[in-house]
Enzyme design. Structure first.
Site, mmCIF file in Angstrom:
data_model
loop_
_atom_site.group_PDB
_atom_site.id
_atom_site.type_symbol
_atom_site.label_atom_id
_atom_site.label_comp_id
_atom_site.label_asym_id
_atom_site.label_seq_id
_atom_site.Cartn_x
_atom_site.Cartn_y
_atom_site.Cartn_z
ATOM 1 N N ALA A 1 0.852 -1.300 -0.023
ATOM 2 C CA ALA A 1 -0.085 -0.084 0.001
ATOM 3 C C ALA A 1 0.783 1.304 0.270
ATOM 4 O O ALA A 1 0.383 2.024 0.939
ATOM 5 C CB ALA A 1 -0.879 -0.180 1.292
ATOM 6 N N GLN B 1 3.406 3.893 -2.466
ATOM 7 C CA GLN B 1 3.197 4.777 -3.725
ATOM 8 C C GLN B 1 2.227 4.326 -4.558
ATOM 9 O O GLN B 1 1.282 4.824 -5.083
ATOM 10 C CB GLN B 1 4.382 5.298 -4.333
ATOM 11 C CG GLN B 1 5.134 6.228 -3.045
ATOM 12 C CD GLN B 1 4.602 7.481 -2.974
ATOM 13 O OE1 GLN B 1 3.504 7.703 -2.383
ATOM 14 N NE2 GLN B 1 5.540 8.615 -3.013
ATOM 15 N N GLY C 1 0.695 1.247 -4.866
ATOM 16 C CA GLY C 1 -0.502 0.888 -4.283
ATOM 17 C C GLY C 1 -1.550 1.625 -3.871
ATOM 18 O O GLY C 1 -2.869 1.704 -4.173
ATOM 19 N N ASP D 1 -0.711 -4.479 3.763
ATOM 20 C CA ASP D 1 0.703 -3.875 3.881
ATOM 21 C C ASP D 1 1.340 -4.340 5.251
ATOM 22 O O ASP D 1 0.325 -4.413 6.184
ATOM 23 C CB ASP D 1 0.850 -2.366 3.750
ATOM 24 C CG ASP D 1 2.178 -1.791 3.350
ATOM 25 O OD1 ASP D 1 2.306 -1.310 2.132
ATOM 26 O OD2 ASP D 1 3.104 -1.933 4.234
ATOM 27 N N ARG E 1 17.839 -1.996 -10.956
ATOM 28 C CA ARG E 1 16.384 -2.630 -10.621
ATOM 29 C C ARG E 1 16.972 -4.011 -9.867
ATOM 30 O O ARG E 1 16.385 -4.644 -8.927
ATOM 31 C CB ARG E 1 15.450 -2.880 -11.720
ATOM 32 C CG ARG E 1 15.069 -1.755 -12.148
ATOM 33 C CD ARG E 1 14.250 -2.069 -13.361
ATOM 34 N NE ARG E 1 13.343 -0.919 -14.004
ATOM 35 C CZ ARG E 1 13.981 -0.174 -14.688
ATOM 36 N NH1 ARG E 1 15.283 -0.174 -15.402
ATOM 37 N NH2 ARG E 1 13.194 1.105 -15.316
ATOM 38 N N HIS F 1 12.468 -5.872 -18.352
ATOM 39 C CA HIS F 1 12.454 -4.623 -17.988
ATOM 40 C C HIS F 1 13.557 -4.103 -17.170
ATOM 41 O O HIS F 1 13.769 -4.110 -16.146
ATOM 42 C CB HIS F 1 11.323 -4.682 -16.892
ATOM 43 C CG HIS F 1 11.008 -3.261 -16.228
ATOM 44 N ND1 HIS F 1 10.346 -2.169 -16.810
ATOM 45 C CD2 HIS F 1 10.883 -2.764 -14.927
ATOM 46 C CE1 HIS F 1 10.347 -1.228 -16.368
ATOM 47 N NE2 HIS F 1 10.503 -1.445 -14.922
#
Ligand code: A3D
Length: 312
Positions: free
Chosen positions: A12, A14, A16, A35, A90, A177
């Site tokens: 929950a 940014q 979410g 969360d 990432r 990605h």
């Protein structure tokens, strides 16, 4: 009787929070935010609930701190994990986010085995692969959100360059990605006009390069987190395609079983059809020599991360 759909958002933060607001606005179903941070999912759910008469929506939102709240979800969107900080790739997130995905995957298996699961947590291709393995859900029901966002970013840059509306630009970014993602010049179109008639390859390559580093560009600006508005709306687009059985053609991280010569359920960004059965079809597009080479390099990067996951 038509029953209300249930959408669970695990994480929950940014993204979410953004998705909860957009899902409520679109009235795609009731939303539960889950969360580990106490009060955060409850606070965000209540905040949006209180805006419903202004928004004009009847969606019901709840917050929870345990995974039993996943029970009977139709869609689960997973953003649980850490985002990138400036200077982090990432892939630096690999081991810490793997442990989180493993926990969430087991919970989905127990409480929502019939759900359509969309993973957003990075490093994306490895995390969605891990989610499918840990949850044991059918591969067509577990997908990763990246291609929708990467393609939207490329469409945005093409639109800005040409001074046209982004909604009229169609773009495809395939592959993993990461920095090796592949923007496809010949597959891009503007209001139905093939892009090569409107833009030279050199300009396109510059925009495709900006696309591959677009996440980092935002991280450098925000300093305290990564992009969340455009990732949020991209994941919602995938959920909507499933919930409304749209047969929507989107580029997503899907499990490959022979397509593009890739075996073993490796996940990679490819154009697919999303409908009520999840990923209903994978389109195998014809790449030219240069594109195929770039796609292979991108696949190799995914394979490296997946090899790490397989050892866990
Ligand atoms: P953030 O705002 O930090 O939210 C993540 C939330 O996950 C936090 O509220 C945490 O408390 C929560 N969390 C951590 N562990 C658990 C757990 N075990 N169970 C439930 N919740 C937990 O991050 P964000 O929303 O900005 O980003 C979330 C993820 O998406 C990160 O991994 C990003 O790297 C990734 N991301 C992916 C893309 C793609 O295009 C694939 C784009 C942007 C961000």
């Amino acid at each position: 009787m038509v029953s209300r759909k249930k959408i669970a958002l695990v994480g929950a933060g940014q993204i979410g929070g953004t998705m909860a607001l957009v899902l409520a606005q679109k009235q795609l179903g009731d939303v539960v935010l889950i969360d580990i941070a106490e009060g955060v999912p409850q606070g965000k759910a209540l905040d949006i609930m209180e805006g419903r008469s202004v928004l004009g929506t009847s969606a019901i939102l709840e917050g929870a701190n345990d995974y039993t709240a996943l029970k009977d979800s139709d869609v689960v969107i997973v953003t649980a994990g850490l985002p990138r900080k400036p200077g982090m790739s990432r892939d630096d997130l690999l081991s810490v986010n793997y442990n989180i995905i493993a926990t969430v995957g087991k919970a989905i298996k127990e409480y929502a085995p019939n759900a359509f699961v969309i993973v957003v947590t990075n490093p994306l291709d490895a995390m969605v692969y891990a989610m499918q393995k840990v949850s044991g859900l059918p591969a067509n029901k577990v997908v990763g959100m990246a291609g929708v966002l990467d393609s939207a970013r490329l469409a945005c840059f093409v639109a800005m360059e040409l001074g046209v509306s982004a909604e009229d630009v169609q773009a495809i970014v395939m592959g993993g990605h990461g920095d090796t993602m592949v923007g496809l010049y010949n597959f891009c179109s503007v209001g139905g006009i093939p892009l090569p008639q409107l833009m030279d390859k050199e300009t396109f390559d510059r925009l495709a390069k900006r696309t591959a580093t677009a996440g980092g560009e935002i991280v450098a600006l925000l300093k305290t987190g990564s992009a969340f508005y455009s990732p949020g709306v991209s994941a919602v687009k995938m959920a909507e395609a499933y919930l409304l059985d749209k047969k929507s053609v989107q580029t997503v991280a899907a499990a490959l079983d022979g397509e593009y010569g890739v075996e073993g359920g490796l996940y990679c960004g490819v154009p697919v059809v999303i409908g009520a059965n999840g990923v209903e079809k994978i389109f195998e597009v014809k790449l030219d020599e240069e594109e195929q080479k770039a796609f292979d390099v991108s696949l190799d990067a995914v394979k490296e991360l997946v090899a790490w996951v397989d050892k866990q």
